[in-house]
Structure formats: structure tokens, C-alpha cells
Motif scaffolding. Structure first.
Motif, PDB file in Angstrom:
ATOM      1  N   ASP A   8       0.800  -1.357  -0.146  1.00  0.00           N
ATOM      2  CA  ASP A   8       0.072   0.180   0.020  1.00  0.00           C
ATOM      3  C   ASP A   8       0.796   1.396   0.096  1.00  0.00           C
ATOM      4  OD1 ASP A   8       0.867  -0.096   2.488  1.00  0.00           O
ATOM      5  OD2 ASP A   8      -0.991   0.019   3.546  1.00  0.00           O
ATOM      6  N   SER A   9       1.891   1.259  -0.349  1.00  0.00           N
ATOM      7  CA  SER A   9       2.873   2.131  -0.566  1.00  0.00           C
ATOM      8  C   SER A   9       3.673   2.691   0.622  1.00  0.00           C
ATOM      9  CB  SER A   9       2.336   3.509  -1.366  1.00  0.00           C
ATOM     10  OG  SER A   9       2.122   3.158  -2.772  1.00  0.00           O
ATOM     11  N   THR A  10       3.839   1.891   1.466  1.00  0.00           N
ATOM     12  CA  THR A  10       4.018   2.018   2.982  1.00  0.00           C
ATOM     13  C   THR A  10       5.481   0.818   3.151  1.00  0.00           C
ATOM     14  OG1 THR A  10       2.754   0.778   4.260  1.00  0.00           O
ATOM     15  CG2 THR A  10       2.211   3.054   3.788  1.00  0.00           C
ATOM     16  N   ALA A  11       6.203   1.293   4.117  1.00  0.00           N
ATOM     17  CA  ALA A  11       7.346   0.168   4.600  1.00  0.00           C
ATOM     18  C   ALA A  11       7.349  -0.059   6.006  1.00  0.00           C
ATOM     19  CB  ALA A  11       8.607   0.348   4.062  1.00  0.00           C
ATOM     20  N   ARG A  62       9.637   5.842   0.240  1.00  0.00           N
ATOM     21  CA  ARG A  62       9.067   6.648  -0.523  1.00  0.00           C
ATOM     22  C   ARG A  62       9.586   7.404  -1.515  1.00  0.00           C
ATOM     23  NH1 ARG A  62       6.606   7.959   3.851  1.00  0.00           N
ATOM     24  NH2 ARG A  62       7.919   9.852   4.431  1.00  0.00           N
ATOM     25  N   LEU A  63      11.002   7.815  -1.055  1.00  0.00           N
ATOM     26  CA  LEU A  63      11.800   8.383  -2.011  1.00  0.00           C
ATOM     27  C   LEU A  63      12.291   7.755  -3.397  1.00  0.00           C
ATOM     28  CD1 LEU A  63      13.699  10.954  -2.518  1.00  0.00           C
ATOM     29  CD2 LEU A  63      15.506   9.763  -1.252  1.00  0.00           C
ATOM     30  N   TYR A 109       5.902  -2.801  -3.657  1.00  0.00           N
ATOM     31  CA  TYR A 109       5.726  -1.603  -2.788  1.00  0.00           C
ATOM     32  C   TYR A 109       4.325  -0.956  -3.147  1.00  0.00           C
ATOM     33  CZ  TYR A 109       6.437   3.009  -0.784  1.00  0.00           C
ATOM     34  OH  TYR A 109       6.257   4.381  -0.209  1.00  0.00           O
ATOM     35  N   ARG A 110       3.995  -0.701  -4.328  1.00  0.00           N
ATOM     36  CA  ARG A 110       2.711   0.017  -4.549  1.00  0.00           C
ATOM     37  C   ARG A 110       1.603  -1.112  -4.342  1.00  0.00           C
ATOM     38  NH1 ARG A 110       5.775   2.637  -8.749  1.00  0.00           N
ATOM     39  NH2 ARG A 110       6.350   4.633  -8.136  1.00  0.00           N
TER      40      ARG A 110
END
Length: 362
Positions: free
Chosen positions: A21-24, A344-345, A57-58
Motif C-alpha cells: 500500500d505504498s508503505t514500509a 517513498r523516495l 511496494y505499491r
């Protein structure tokens, strides 16, 4: 532990997971124990690869035509380097204290692809990529099969090693296929981490001129600072620059690292007669008129997917001989505790390579 072990290993460690979900997220987990033929590494550096962003990631996507998502909910990152701190039964070639790079896929070891060192092409159900189907490098410790290890030369850092583990290995295979040498000019299309690596490797192999093509102005500026490229240009400006630097002939070799239809078209447009073109960028399509740009120019096209374990070891030694450091393409380093910021970067419009370095946490 039922293994040869360095003293004072902790019971728990940190590991980075990608929910899709675009987080780690950083979790506390038990330090694993190496089994037969395996070692435990203390991670020195872990790279973040574009394929991690695109397939994990996404969202958790299918990869290689395999049913279901490629990611199996394991610790992330398939770009490991570190120090052996424990060795399981049967380990022969490596021992406690050795500095190593990990080839990022463990294959069955028996098929033709594995016997040639191309674990990437293993089709056995036993095949498992670090950070995809088995725990990866975004952690304090990693269990790795001895069969996937190569020695990290003393002259290279752990960050160098993490980059060799995937991006530089991918670029090296592409450059090897087109046999770049001192007789060649090299065009590199796409100046992300793999493209930067291709430029460095081409220069290391003696290319007369190395020209980079990149849409992002920020990435072009970052590439200029490496001292590798004779020119870096936007795609629409490539024609006059390539013509000027090659006497109007075009480049004898080119490598597309963009993974895009326009990028591949740019490489084809500026390749010289009898030129050799390498495709390493994942995804996208290849669309071209055939006769004038390919047949009539007698162009040879090569496609490659990562490199072999022996070639990766060769690359590590060659980098030392060339006096080149992969870590020069790294623009940002983060501690494991800052993994969410790091991913994110990496998923945005970064300048160069993003890596995780556990020791930055102190």
C-alpha cells in the motif's frame, strides 16, 4: 546455535516489510538460524530496486507469469551484502568474518540454468528470490545459501556490494553481451541506477565516449557529477550531440535501461551501422519499423535479464581493477528505522540510488 557462530548474537532483529500500500513497516522478529549449507549474515547494506517498487511496494503483482503475487510477505530487498557471523553444517567456502555479496536468487542447483550460474532463469518450484519469496536484506541479519555468495573484495564497501548484487550485475551482463571495448562509443538510454551503472562499466571497459540520454533534468545533473559521461542530454537533443561526438556515424553500441518504448526507439535511432544494441530495462514495448533502422543498418539486438553468479564475481574483481566504486551512484542512505522514508523516495523522482544501512541506527 548448531553452527559455527560469532559471539553475542541477539535474539531479535528488525526487518522491513512491504504491505503493498505504498508503505514500509519495520517489525521485530527472531534472528534466524542457518541450516545446512547456509550462513547468517550481519547486513552491511541493502539496496532498494526499481522492481521492488513496481511489483511489491505499491501493490503485490504477479511476476514472470507465475500464478498469484510474486511477493510472499517476507522481509524486503534482494540486494544484500554483509559479513558472515554464523555458518551452518556443510559450509565449506566461507566462514565467520568473511565479507560477501549475495546473488539475489537461490535456484535448485541442478537445472541447466543453475549449473551455468544463471539462477535467475531457474524454473524449479524451489527457486526463491531474496526479498520476494524468502527473507531479504532489509534487516539486521539474513540467512543466505552458501551457493549464492561471492566474495566482496576488501577495496569495496558494503554499499558497493549491495549494488553489485542486482543493478550493477544487470548492467554488466548487458554490456558484456554487446562486448563494449576501446573500439566503441556507448549510448546509455535511461539514467536511473542501472543506466548509471552501465555508463560506469562501459567506461571501465574502455569505451571511447559514453553518452547518456535521460528525460529527467535532475537525473542528468546527477549523472554529470559522476565524471563518467562525455555528454548527458534529453531525448529530443540526442541527435546533434551523438552526431557531433561520433562524426555522424552514430554509436557502435547502445544499451536501453529505460524500459520504455520511447527509450528503445531512441537507442535504435542513434545506433550505427553494424551496431550492437542491448536491452535490459524491464517492461514496456518495442515498436519499430524494421528495414531502415535495423535490417539495412545490420544491427544486432541482445536482451538479457540479470547476470550469472560467475560473472557477478568477475564484475566485483573488475571494479577494483578499474578503480570504480558503485556507491558513487548512491544519492541517499537511510537507517532501517527510516525505511518508510527511504522507499517513498525510491518510488518518487530520486536522483540516484537509495540504500538502507542498518549501522546508521547506531
Amino acid at each position: 546455535m548448531s553452527a559455527t557462530t560469532s559471539p553475542s548474537l541477539p535474539a531479535t532483529m528488525r526487518g522491513v516489510y512491504l504491505p503493498g500500500d505504498s508503505t514500509a513497516s519495520v517489525r521485530s522478529v527472531a534472528v534466524p538460524e542457518p541450516g545446512p549449507g547456509q550462513v547468517l549474515l550481519r547486513i552491511g547494506a541493502a539496496g532498494i530496486c526499481g522492481s521492488d517498487i513496481g511489483y511489491i511496494y505499491r501493490e503485490h503483482k504477479t511476476h514472470r507469469g507465475v500464478e498469484g503475487p510474486a511477493y510472499r510477505g517476507v522481509i524486503a530487498s534482494h540486494e544484500p551484502s554483509g559479513t558472515v557471523v554464523a555458518a551452518g553444517p556443510g559450509v565449506r567456502a566461507f566462514g565467520v568474518g568473511d565479507r560477501v555479496v549475495v546473488y539475489h536468487i537461490a535456484g535448485c542447483g541442478r537445472c541447466d540454468a543453475c549449473r551455468r550460474g544463471y539462477f535467475i532463469n531457474c524454473t524449479s518450484p524451489e527457486r526463491a528470490a531474496y526479498g520476494w519469496q524468502r527473507d531479504g536484506a532489509a534487516a539486521d541479519y539474513l540467512v543466505a545459501d552458501e551457493s549464492t555468495l561471492i566474495a566482496l573484495p576488501d577495496e569495496l564497501s558494503f554499499v558497493d556490494g549491495a549494488l553489485i548484487a542486482c543493478g550493477f550485475g544487470t548492467a554488466y551482463e548487458g554490456i558484456r553481451r554487446i562486448n563494449v571495448s576501446g573500439d566503441d562509443d556507448l549510448l546509455v538510454v535511461g539514467l536511473g541506477p542501472v543506466g548509471l551503472a552501465a555508463g560506469m562499466i562501459g567506461r571501465g571497459r574502455g569505451a571511447r565516449r559514453v553518452i547518456g540520454v535521460e528525460l529527467s533534468e535532475e537525473r542528468r545533473a546527477w549523472a554529470d557529477g559522476l565524471g563518467v559521461f562525455d555528454a548527458t542530454v534529453a531525448p529530443g537533443e540526442a541527435g546533434p550531440v551523438v552526431a557531433e561526438l561520433t562524426g555522424g556515424r552514430g554509436t557502435s553500441t547502445a544499451i536501453d535501461c529505460s524500459g520504455s518504448r520511447p527509450g528503445r526507439s531512441t537507442a535504435i535511432e542513434h545506433i550505427a551501422e553494424w551496431g550492437r544494441l542491448s536491452l535490459v530495462g524491464e517492461g514496456g514495448t518495442l515498436e519499430t519499423e524494421v528495414s531502415d533502422p535495423l535490417l539495412h543498418k545490420q544491427v544486432t539486438i541482445y536482451a538479457s535479464w540479470v547476470t550469472s553468479l560467475p560473472a557477478m564475481s568477475e564484475l566485483a574483481r573488475s571494479l577494483v581493477r578499474w578503480g570504480m566504486r558503485p556507491e558513487s551512484v548512491v544519492s541517499d542512505r537511510f537507517a532501517l528505522s527510516d525505511a518508510d522514508t527511504a522507499f517513498r523516495l525510491a518510488a518518487g523522482a530520486g536522483r540516484g540510488k537509495v540504500v538502507l544501512v542498518p549501522d546508521l541506527d547506531g
